[in-house]
Enzyme design. Sequence first.
Site, PDB file in Angstrom:
ATOM      1  N   PHE A 223       0.717  -1.220   0.147  1.00  0.00           N
ATOM      2  CA  PHE A 223       0.014   0.079   0.029  1.00  0.00           C
ATOM      3  C   PHE A 223       0.955   1.263   0.055  1.00  0.00           C
ATOM      4  O   PHE A 223       1.715   1.605   0.886  1.00  0.00           O
ATOM      5  CB  PHE A 223      -0.861   0.307   1.255  1.00  0.00           C
ATOM      6  CG  PHE A 223      -1.846   1.285   1.118  1.00  0.00           C
ATOM      7  CD1 PHE A 223      -2.825   1.182   0.322  1.00  0.00           C
ATOM      8  CD2 PHE A 223      -1.634   2.438   1.894  1.00  0.00           C
ATOM      9  CE1 PHE A 223      -3.933   2.286   0.178  1.00  0.00           C
ATOM     10  CE2 PHE A 223      -2.415   3.554   1.581  1.00  0.00           C
ATOM     11  CZ  PHE A 223      -3.769   3.505   0.836  1.00  0.00           C
TER      12      PHE A 223
ATOM     13  N   ASP B  87       9.192   3.109   2.171  1.00  0.00           N
ATOM     14  CA  ASP B  87       8.035   3.999   2.452  1.00  0.00           C
ATOM     15  C   ASP B  87       7.893   3.610   3.968  1.00  0.00           C
ATOM     16  O   ASP B  87       7.148   2.860   4.228  1.00  0.00           O
ATOM     17  CB  ASP B  87       6.640   3.405   1.597  1.00  0.00           C
ATOM     18  CG  ASP B  87       5.462   4.190   1.950  1.00  0.00           C
ATOM     19  OD1 ASP B  87       5.464   4.812   2.885  1.00  0.00           O
ATOM     20  OD2 ASP B  87       4.480   4.113   1.092  1.00  0.00           O
TER      21      ASP B  87
ATOM     22  N   LYS C  74       1.954  11.060   7.282  1.00  0.00           N
ATOM     23  CA  LYS C  74       1.123  10.807   8.396  1.00  0.00           C
ATOM     24  C   LYS C  74       1.744  11.578   9.747  1.00  0.00           C
ATOM     25  O   LYS C  74       1.533  12.717   9.903  1.00  0.00           O
ATOM     26  CB  LYS C  74       1.067   9.275   8.527  1.00  0.00           C
ATOM     27  CG  LYS C  74       0.256   8.609   7.305  1.00  0.00           C
ATOM     28  CD  LYS C  74      -0.185   7.349   7.847  1.00  0.00           C
ATOM     29  CE  LYS C  74      -1.401   7.093   6.799  1.00  0.00           C
ATOM     30  NZ  LYS C  74      -0.897   5.807   5.819  1.00  0.00           N
TER      31      LYS C  74
HETATM   32  C1  PLP Z   1      -1.282   6.173   4.368  1.00  0.00           C
HETATM   33  C2  PLP Z   1       0.019   5.473   3.405  1.00  0.00           C
HETATM   34  C3  PLP Z   1       0.148   6.015   2.336  1.00  0.00           C
HETATM   35  C4  PLP Z   1      -0.575   7.173   1.611  1.00  0.00           C
HETATM   36  O1  PLP Z   1      -0.434   8.286   2.403  1.00  0.00           O
HETATM   37  P1  PLP Z   1      -1.731   9.304   2.188  1.00  0.00           P
HETATM   38  O2  PLP Z   1      -1.517  10.480   3.079  1.00  0.00           O
HETATM   39  O3  PLP Z   1      -3.072   8.979   2.507  1.00  0.00           O
HETATM   40  O4  PLP Z   1      -1.634   9.657   0.720  1.00  0.00           O
HETATM   41  C5  PLP Z   1       1.400   5.559   1.572  1.00  0.00           C
HETATM   42  N1  PLP Z   1       2.195   4.698   1.886  1.00  0.00           N
HETATM   43  C6  PLP Z   1       1.781   3.984   2.893  1.00  0.00           C
HETATM   44  C7  PLP Z   1       2.685   3.043   3.647  1.00  0.00           C
HETATM   45  C8  PLP Z   1       0.787   4.521   4.063  1.00  0.00           C
HETATM   46  O5  PLP Z   1       0.269   3.780   4.994  1.00  0.00           O
END
Ligand code: PLP
Length: 406
Positions: A141, A226, A255
């Site tokens: 994700f 990520d 986040k």
């Molecule tokens: C939440 C998340 C994203 C995307 O972040 P948004 O602020 O919702 O665009 C990307 N990678 C990971 C691992 C995430 O948990």
Amino acid sequence: MAGTESFIREAERWSAHNYHPLPVVLERGEGCWVWDVDGNRYMDMLSAYSALNQGHRHPKIIAALKEQADRLTLTSRAFHNDQMGPFLHELSEQLGYPKALPMNTGAEAVETAIKAVRKWGYTVKGVPSERAEIIVCENNFHGRTTTIVGFSSEGPYRDGFGPFTPGFVMIPYGDIDALRAAINENTVGFLVEPIQGEGGVVVPPEGYLKEVEALCRGANVKLVADEIQTGLGRTGRMLTSDWEDVRADVVILGKALGGGVYPVSAVLADEDVMDVFTPGDHGSTFGGNPLGAAVGLASLRVIVEEKLPQRAAELGAWFMEELRNIDSPHVEEVRGRGLMVGVVLKESSGTARPFAEELMERGILAKETHEQVIRFAPPLVVSRQELEEALVPIREVLQAPVAQTS
Ligand SMILES: *Cc1c(COP(=O)(O)O)cnc(C)c1O
């Protein structure tokens, strides 16, 4: 006074139906607690998917927000402002990178990292034009833009949204041999979550990240971590890569960088990657804005000053042990790291959704991820006493003989 039902009805009527929220309407939050419009109190064990590591309305972050709101909020990058430099300076030094590029949402930062390693591939590594490949993992994700969902393995994320951006190769997560086999002379990057959050709190085999680092380094492939969900203390270290002493070439944060009050994301990298950007080839109207920078700096300082990574490590280890000790007919496995915990349910116990609803009834807000997993990820400011309090209803729900179906 309008109650829960009517707020839900109104939202359902006027919003797109791209979410399936629990039937609770919140109006106030503080620390790890939130209150609904009927005055009920809940422990927030989702933390907005780890965007609330510092808890709801941390006083220092709110103070920074208010102070900056009274001075200057937006300049665009057409001009300098007095907040962005100090923020990126401290962020880079704290995380051990020489450069940072600020964006707003996580998905934007992922897109930024993709653009950076592609351009690095063409201008530095010497990959032929339009041939760059980025390797990604099954069950990943990374956000919701068209390019990003194009390399998802989840049907609902992709279906109906094509055609997609080419140049991505998918391999199984946690499989070092698959990575070795997938790398070729056109590979510019390997994009990976150190723990897959949305994928169901999937922890790769021990030593995987270290092997990934060595493999990427040897093949002149940029390791792109990520850490949007796993970073900033969530799993018990500042970065989850730190658990294996891995230094990714590119780190993506989001986040909790915004402290639960404002969207702030960033890409951190060494000069060879970051210097591919020149004026005009990338940007964002709001990226690096002074309000976000002030909030980002305060959010980072709270994580460091309150030793949130250490708290997550200690409390998480204890909490996971408590969960494992629950004698439950439903639990297949408890997995995770720090305060990023997934309770995997047995096939025979149905989906996680009814469990989340049961927990909500008892004052615990948790969310199912990937059908079969209940994620527990409270704000890192939670105390052991508060977690003990939460364990009472959690035990009740996980020990109940049969899950209700809904
Ligand atoms: C939440 C998340 C994203 C995307 O972040 P948004 O602020 O919702 O665009 C990307 N990678 C990971 C691992 C995430 O948990």
